[in-house]
Design a protein around this motif. Structure first.
Motif, PDB file in Angstrom:
ATOM      1  N   LEU A  96      -2.183  -0.133 -20.985  1.00  0.00           N
ATOM      2  CA  LEU A  96      -2.715  -1.327 -20.338  1.00  0.00           C
ATOM      3  C   LEU A  96      -3.262  -2.289 -21.382  1.00  0.00           C
ATOM      4  O   LEU A  96      -4.050  -1.892 -22.258  1.00  0.00           O
ATOM      5  CB  LEU A  96      -3.825  -0.939 -19.356  1.00  0.00           C
ATOM      6  CG  LEU A  96      -3.415   0.091 -18.294  1.00  0.00           C
ATOM      7  CD1 LEU A  96      -4.631   0.497 -17.461  1.00  0.00           C
ATOM      8  CD2 LEU A  96      -2.311  -0.456 -17.408  1.00  0.00           C
ATOM      9  N   PRO A  97      -2.868  -3.564 -21.335  1.00  0.00           N
ATOM     10  CA  PRO A  97      -3.329  -4.517 -22.346  1.00  0.00           C
ATOM     11  C   PRO A  97      -4.814  -4.838 -22.192  1.00  0.00           C
ATOM     12  O   PRO A  97      -5.329  -4.952 -21.080  1.00  0.00           O
ATOM     13  CB  PRO A  97      -2.460  -5.760 -22.090  1.00  0.00           C
ATOM     14  CG  PRO A  97      -2.035  -5.634 -20.659  1.00  0.00           C
ATOM     15  CD  PRO A  97      -1.935  -4.169 -20.371  1.00  0.00           C
ATOM     16  N   ILE A  98      -5.487  -4.951 -23.319  1.00  0.00           N
ATOM     17  CA  ILE A  98      -6.888  -5.372 -23.360  1.00  0.00           C
ATOM     18  C   ILE A  98      -7.022  -6.439 -24.446  1.00  0.00           C
ATOM     19  O   ILE A  98      -6.195  -6.528 -25.348  1.00  0.00           O
ATOM     20  CB  ILE A  98      -7.853  -4.194 -23.647  1.00  0.00           C
ATOM     21  CG1 ILE A  98      -7.477  -3.496 -24.962  1.00  0.00           C
ATOM     22  CG2 ILE A  98      -7.882  -3.211 -22.496  1.00  0.00           C
ATOM     23  CD1 ILE A  98      -8.470  -2.429 -25.401  1.00  0.00           C
ATOM     24  N   ARG A  99      -8.056  -7.253 -24.352  1.00  0.00           N
ATOM     25  CA  ARG A  99      -8.286  -8.291 -25.346  1.00  0.00           C
ATOM     26  C   ARG A  99      -9.254  -7.770 -26.391  1.00  0.00           C
ATOM     27  O   ARG A  99     -10.380  -7.392 -26.089  1.00  0.00           O
ATOM     28  CB  ARG A  99      -8.850  -9.552 -24.681  1.00  0.00           C
ATOM     29  CG  ARG A  99      -8.973 -10.759 -25.595  1.00  0.00           C
ATOM     30  CD  ARG A  99      -7.625 -11.257 -26.074  1.00  0.00           C
ATOM     31  NE  ARG A  99      -6.790 -11.768 -24.984  1.00  0.00           N
ATOM     32  CZ  ARG A  99      -5.544 -12.155 -25.126  1.00  0.00           C
ATOM     33  NH1 ARG A  99      -4.955 -12.071 -26.306  1.00  0.00           N
ATOM     34  NH2 ARG A  99      -4.847 -12.612 -24.099  1.00  0.00           N
ATOM     35  N   ALA A 100      -8.803  -7.703 -27.618  1.00  0.00           N
ATOM     36  CA  ALA A 100      -9.630  -7.210 -28.714  1.00  0.00           C
ATOM     37  C   ALA A 100     -10.588  -8.310 -29.179  1.00  0.00           C
ATOM     38  O   ALA A 100     -10.363  -9.493 -28.906  1.00  0.00           O
ATOM     39  CB  ALA A 100      -8.747  -6.757 -29.862  1.00  0.00           C
ATOM     40  N   PRO A 101     -11.684  -7.940 -29.892  1.00  0.00           N
ATOM     41  CA  PRO A 101     -12.606  -8.969 -30.418  1.00  0.00           C
ATOM     42  C   PRO A 101     -11.904 -10.013 -31.283  1.00  0.00           C
ATOM     43  O   PRO A 101     -12.320 -11.164 -31.335  1.00  0.00           O
ATOM     44  CB  PRO A 101     -13.600  -8.143 -31.244  1.00  0.00           C
ATOM     45  CG  PRO A 101     -13.589  -6.791 -30.611  1.00  0.00           C
ATOM     46  CD  PRO A 101     -12.175  -6.579 -30.146  1.00  0.00           C
ATOM     47  N   SER A 102     -10.820  -9.615 -31.952  1.00  0.00           N
ATOM     48  CA  SER A 102     -10.069 -10.557 -32.797  1.00  0.00           C
ATOM     49  C   SER A 102      -9.209 -11.500 -31.971  1.00  0.00           C
ATOM     50  O   SER A 102      -8.522 -12.358 -32.516  1.00  0.00           O
ATOM     51  CB  SER A 102      -9.171  -9.775 -33.758  1.00  0.00           C
ATOM     52  OG  SER A 102      -8.181  -9.062 -33.016  1.00  0.00           O
ATOM     53  N   ASN A 103      -9.221 -11.313 -30.645  1.00  0.00           N
ATOM     54  CA  ASN A 103      -8.408 -12.081 -29.701  1.00  0.00           C
ATOM     55  C   ASN A 103      -6.954 -11.624 -29.670  1.00  0.00           C
ATOM     56  O   ASN A 103      -6.121 -12.225 -28.994  1.00  0.00           O
ATOM     57  CB  ASN A 103      -8.469 -13.593 -29.968  1.00  0.00           C
ATOM     58  CG  ASN A 103      -8.497 -14.387 -28.666  1.00  0.00           C
ATOM     59  OD1 ASN A 103      -9.010 -13.920 -27.658  1.00  0.00           O
ATOM     60  ND2 ASN A 103      -7.934 -15.587 -28.690  1.00  0.00           N
ATOM     61  N   ALA A 104      -6.635 -10.575 -30.423  1.00  0.00           N
ATOM     62  CA  ALA A 104      -5.295 -10.002 -30.352  1.00  0.00           C
ATOM     63  C   ALA A 104      -5.202  -9.088 -29.139  1.00  0.00           C
ATOM     64  O   ALA A 104      -6.222  -8.603 -28.626  1.00  0.00           O
ATOM     65  CB  ALA A 104      -4.988  -9.211 -31.621  1.00  0.00           C
ATOM     66  N   THR A 105      -3.995  -8.835 -28.673  1.00  0.00           N
ATOM     67  CA  THR A 105      -3.790  -7.909 -27.564  1.00  0.00           C
ATOM     68  C   THR A 105      -3.673  -6.491 -28.110  1.00  0.00           C
ATOM     69  O   THR A 105      -2.850  -6.219 -28.985  1.00  0.00           O
ATOM     70  CB  THR A 105      -2.537  -8.273 -26.762  1.00  0.00           C
ATOM     71  OG1 THR A 105      -2.707  -9.567 -26.186  1.00  0.00           O
ATOM     72  CG2 THR A 105      -2.288  -7.265 -25.645  1.00  0.00           C
ATOM     73  N   GLU A 106      -4.509  -5.599 -27.606  1.00  0.00           N
ATOM     74  CA  GLU A 106      -4.408  -4.181 -27.900  1.00  0.00           C
ATOM     75  C   GLU A 106      -4.185  -3.458 -26.580  1.00  0.00           C
ATOM     76  O   GLU A 106      -4.093  -4.083 -25.529  1.00  0.00           O
ATOM     77  CB  GLU A 106      -5.672  -3.692 -28.626  1.00  0.00           C
ATOM     78  CG  GLU A 106      -5.869  -4.394 -29.967  1.00  0.00           C
ATOM     79  CD  GLU A 106      -7.083  -3.894 -30.752  1.00  0.00           C
ATOM     80  OE1 GLU A 106      -7.825  -3.018 -30.235  1.00  0.00           O
ATOM     81  OE2 GLU A 106      -7.289  -4.375 -31.887  1.00  0.00           O
ATOM     82  N   PHE A 107      -4.064  -2.152 -26.640  1.00  0.00           N
ATOM     83  CA  PHE A 107      -3.763  -1.386 -25.429  1.00  0.00           C
ATOM     84  C   PHE A 107      -4.734  -0.227 -25.280  1.00  0.00           C
ATOM     85  O   PHE A 107      -5.268   0.296 -26.256  1.00  0.00           O
ATOM     86  CB  PHE A 107      -2.325  -0.848 -25.484  1.00  0.00           C
ATOM     87  CG  PHE A 107      -1.285  -1.922 -25.376  1.00  0.00           C
ATOM     88  CD1 PHE A 107      -0.756  -2.275 -24.140  1.00  0.00           C
ATOM     89  CD2 PHE A 107      -0.853  -2.593 -26.502  1.00  0.00           C
ATOM     90  CE1 PHE A 107       0.202  -3.280 -24.037  1.00  0.00           C
ATOM     91  CE2 PHE A 107       0.100  -3.598 -26.417  1.00  0.00           C
ATOM     92  CZ  PHE A 107       0.621  -3.946 -25.177  1.00  0.00           C
ATOM     93  N   THR A 108      -4.939   0.160 -24.037  1.00  0.00           N
ATOM     94  CA  THR A 108      -5.702   1.368 -23.746  1.00  0.00           C
ATOM     95  C   THR A 108      -4.813   2.297 -22.924  1.00  0.00           C
ATOM     96  O   THR A 108      -4.013   1.841 -22.098  1.00  0.00           O
ATOM     97  CB  THR A 108      -7.008   1.038 -22.991  1.00  0.00           C
ATOM     98  OG1 THR A 108      -7.732   2.253 -22.748  1.00  0.00           O
ATOM     99  CG2 THR A 108      -6.749   0.359 -21.664  1.00  0.00           C
ATOM    100  N   ALA A 109      -4.917   3.592 -23.205  1.00  0.00           N
ATOM    101  CA  ALA A 109      -4.070   4.573 -22.529  1.00  0.00           C
ATOM    102  C   ALA A 109      -4.869   5.858 -22.347  1.00  0.00           C
ATOM    103  O   ALA A 109      -5.671   6.232 -23.216  1.00  0.00           O
ATOM    104  CB  ALA A 109      -2.807   4.845 -23.340  1.00  0.00           C
ATOM    105  N   ARG A 110      -4.633   6.536 -21.220  1.00  0.00           N
ATOM    106  CA  ARG A 110      -5.339   7.790 -20.928  1.00  0.00           C
ATOM    107  C   ARG A 110      -4.324   8.885 -20.605  1.00  0.00           C
ATOM    108  O   ARG A 110      -3.449   8.689 -19.754  1.00  0.00           O
ATOM    109  CB  ARG A 110      -6.297   7.612 -19.750  1.00  0.00           C
ATOM    110  CG  ARG A 110      -7.096   8.878 -19.434  1.00  0.00           C
ATOM    111  CD  ARG A 110      -8.043   8.699 -18.268  1.00  0.00           C
ATOM    112  NE  ARG A 110      -8.776   9.930 -18.020  1.00  0.00           N
ATOM    113  CZ  ARG A 110      -9.947  10.226 -18.563  1.00  0.00           C
ATOM    114  NH1 ARG A 110     -10.523   9.378 -19.397  1.00  0.00           N
ATOM    115  NH2 ARG A 110     -10.547  11.371 -18.288  1.00  0.00           N
ATOM    116  N   PHE A 111      -4.483  10.024 -21.291  1.00  0.00           N
ATOM    117  CA  PHE A 111      -3.578  11.162 -21.104  1.00  0.00           C
ATOM    118  C   PHE A 111      -4.426  12.426 -20.993  1.00  0.00           C
ATOM    119  O   PHE A 111      -4.946  12.927 -21.983  1.00  0.00           O
ATOM    120  CB  PHE A 111      -2.623  11.253 -22.295  1.00  0.00           C
ATOM    121  CG  PHE A 111      -1.624  12.382 -22.212  1.00  0.00           C
ATOM    122  CD1 PHE A 111      -0.900  12.628 -21.055  1.00  0.00           C
ATOM    123  CD2 PHE A 111      -1.386  13.185 -23.327  1.00  0.00           C
ATOM    124  CE1 PHE A 111       0.028  13.670 -20.989  1.00  0.00           C
ATOM    125  CE2 PHE A 111      -0.455  14.210 -23.277  1.00  0.00           C
ATOM    126  CZ  PHE A 111       0.244  14.456 -22.113  1.00  0.00           C
TER     127      PHE A 111
END
Length: 208
Positions: free
Chosen positions: A182-197
């Motif tokens: 799932l995309p999240i907004r990083a402090p740098s304003n770049a798109t990062e992802f979060t994932a749960r397994f």
């Protein structure tokens, strides 16, 4: 691997007790490190001694390790390894070294706490010839035999033609290996992802 005295010798059952589906086993594959790297912490996007960040899309991967009764398993060593953003492993069998990303650690580990939780910062997995995107997992503990599986991106088109994934029966067992990034907004304003397994082992270690 060596198995501690008292560990279960039987394979994990297909179905865990009380209706909890055990996570399917998957092959280790040829790229588990021959020698564990000096830097093997849970942040795979930075390597000690290297100035930059790994190429690829940063992903914050977390989850819990549970037994057959959904109780958290404490003190489990969770290892992950995967290819870099160019599709190469840190392994001598992956011979195309010129394209290997020196800023990607490639392997990491985390020991679960009382809540059974683990966490890694890595990259969203990418495909390479013959394989859909995936991350390898190996779990080690004195309470159960070594357990190996692989995690996949839910909905990726490569999943439909991946030979190793095809060995896992369709339905809820295969879906338990699928993870949403799932995309999240990083402090740098770049798109990062979060994932749960979450990983459910078909074992009921002695809680005494």
């Amino acid at each position: 691997s060596c198995m501690a005295a008292g560990a279960m010798a039987s394979p994990f059952p297909v179905l865990a007790q009380q209706g909890f589906l055990a996570t399917p086993r998957q092959p280790e594959g040829p790229f588990y490190p021959l020698r564990l790297p000096d830097d093997q912490d849970n942040d795979l996007v930075r390597v000690k001694g290297e100035p930059g960040f790994a190429k690829g899309e940063i992903a914050h991967l977390s989850g819990r390790v549970l037994d057959a009764n959904a109780r958290p398993l404490h003190g489990v060593r969770v290892e992950i390894w995967q290819c870099d953003a160019n599709g190469h492993y840190h392994h001598p069998q992956d011979r195309i070294a010129k394209d290997r990303d020196p800023n990607f650690q490639g392997f990491g580990h985390f020991v679960t706490g009382p809540d059974g939780g683990y966490a890694f910062r890595t990259i969203k997995p990418v495909p390479y010839p013959g394989r859909t995107p995936h991350i390898h997992f190996k779990l080690k503990s004195t309470d159960f035999p070594e357990f190996v599986t692989q995690m996949y991106i839910a909905g990726h088109p490569g999943n439909a033609v991946d030979g190793l994934l095809a060995r896992v029966p369709q339905g809820s067992r295969r879906s338990s290996l699928m993870v949403n990034f799932l995309p999240i907004r990083a402090p740098s304003n770049a798109t990062e992802f979060t994932a749960r397994f979450d990983i459910v082992l078909g074992v009921t270690p002695n809680q005494a």
